[in-house]
Scaffold this motif. Structure first.
Motif, mmCIF file in Angstrom:
data_model
loop_
_atom_site.group_PDB
_atom_site.id
_atom_site.type_symbol
_atom_site.label_atom_id
_atom_site.label_comp_id
_atom_site.label_asym_id
_atom_site.label_seq_id
_atom_site.Cartn_x
_atom_site.Cartn_y
_atom_site.Cartn_z
ATOM 1 N N PRO A 1 0.836 -1.204 0.000
ATOM 2 C CA PRO A 1 0.000 0.000 0.000
ATOM 3 C C PRO A 1 0.870 1.252 0.000
ATOM 4 N N SER A 2 0.376 2.266 -0.637
ATOM 5 C CA SER A 2 1.117 3.529 -0.708
ATOM 6 C C SER A 2 1.054 4.222 0.652
ATOM 7 N N PRO A 3 1.967 5.155 0.901
ATOM 8 C CA PRO A 3 1.916 5.905 2.169
ATOM 9 C C PRO A 3 0.578 6.631 2.356
ATOM 10 N N GLU A 4 0.012 7.098 1.250
ATOM 11 C CA GLU A 4 -1.283 7.796 1.340
ATOM 12 C C GLU A 4 -2.387 6.832 1.781
ATOM 13 N N GLN A 5 -2.372 5.609 1.238
ATOM 14 C CA GLN A 5 -3.382 4.616 1.632
ATOM 15 C C GLN A 5 -3.236 4.260 3.102
#
Length: 158
Positions: A121-125
């Motif tokens: 998962p991305s840091p934003e997610q």
């Protein structure tokens, strides 16, 4: 010489008459075999050869082979007396069945393809997920993971 289907060659070639007769015997026994065993066993096994008066049955795996060996006496009686058995006179090429031999014949399976790993998962997610949680160790861990991924992305390669 043009190519011909094997079935046509078997029908019209005198040289292949013995092969044709052998295949017909195996096909008759296969039909009796399918009627004599439960459908689950019939789907995972087959009559693969006739060796004298012995019928050789191929099983897909060891458990099917064990189950067939357990019902072998009943199966032998069914193959001897099933529909069509009385119509086949005993001859040199068509002997009565006196024995059943079960062999495991594992089918070659293609190698399984490794499934690609899903992208992390991305840091934003991770941040969005953490914001949706109440104060807890899980929220703190998700925030640390998001921060660690952000710092990895901003580092310059050496």
């Amino acid at each position: 010489m043009p190519f011909e289907p094997v079935s046509r060659l078997l029908k019209h070639s005198a040289e292949l008459e013995a092969v044709r007769d052998r295949l017909a015997s195996v096909a008759r026994l296969q039909a009796r075999f399918r009627r004599a065993v439960p459908e689950s066993l019939a789907a995972a096994s087959r009559v693969s050869a006739i060796d004298g008066s012995t019928v050789v049955i191929g099983a897909d795996n060891g458990s099917v082979a064990s189950a067939l060996r357990a019902v072998a006496p009943r199966l032998l009686a069914a193959l001897r007396s099933g529909p069509g058995a009385q119509k086949e006179p005993k001859s040199e090429t068509n002997q009565y069945v006196t024995e059943i031999r079960v062999q495991v014949q594992v089918a070659a399976t293609p190698p399984s393809l490794a499934r690609p790993r899903p992208a992390p998962p991305s840091p934003e997610q991770l941040s969005r997920l953490a914001q949706g949680l109440s104060e807890s160790p899980l929220r703190e861990t998700l925030e640390r993971m998001a921060e660690a991924q952000r710092s990895r992305k901003t580092r310059s390669p050496k």
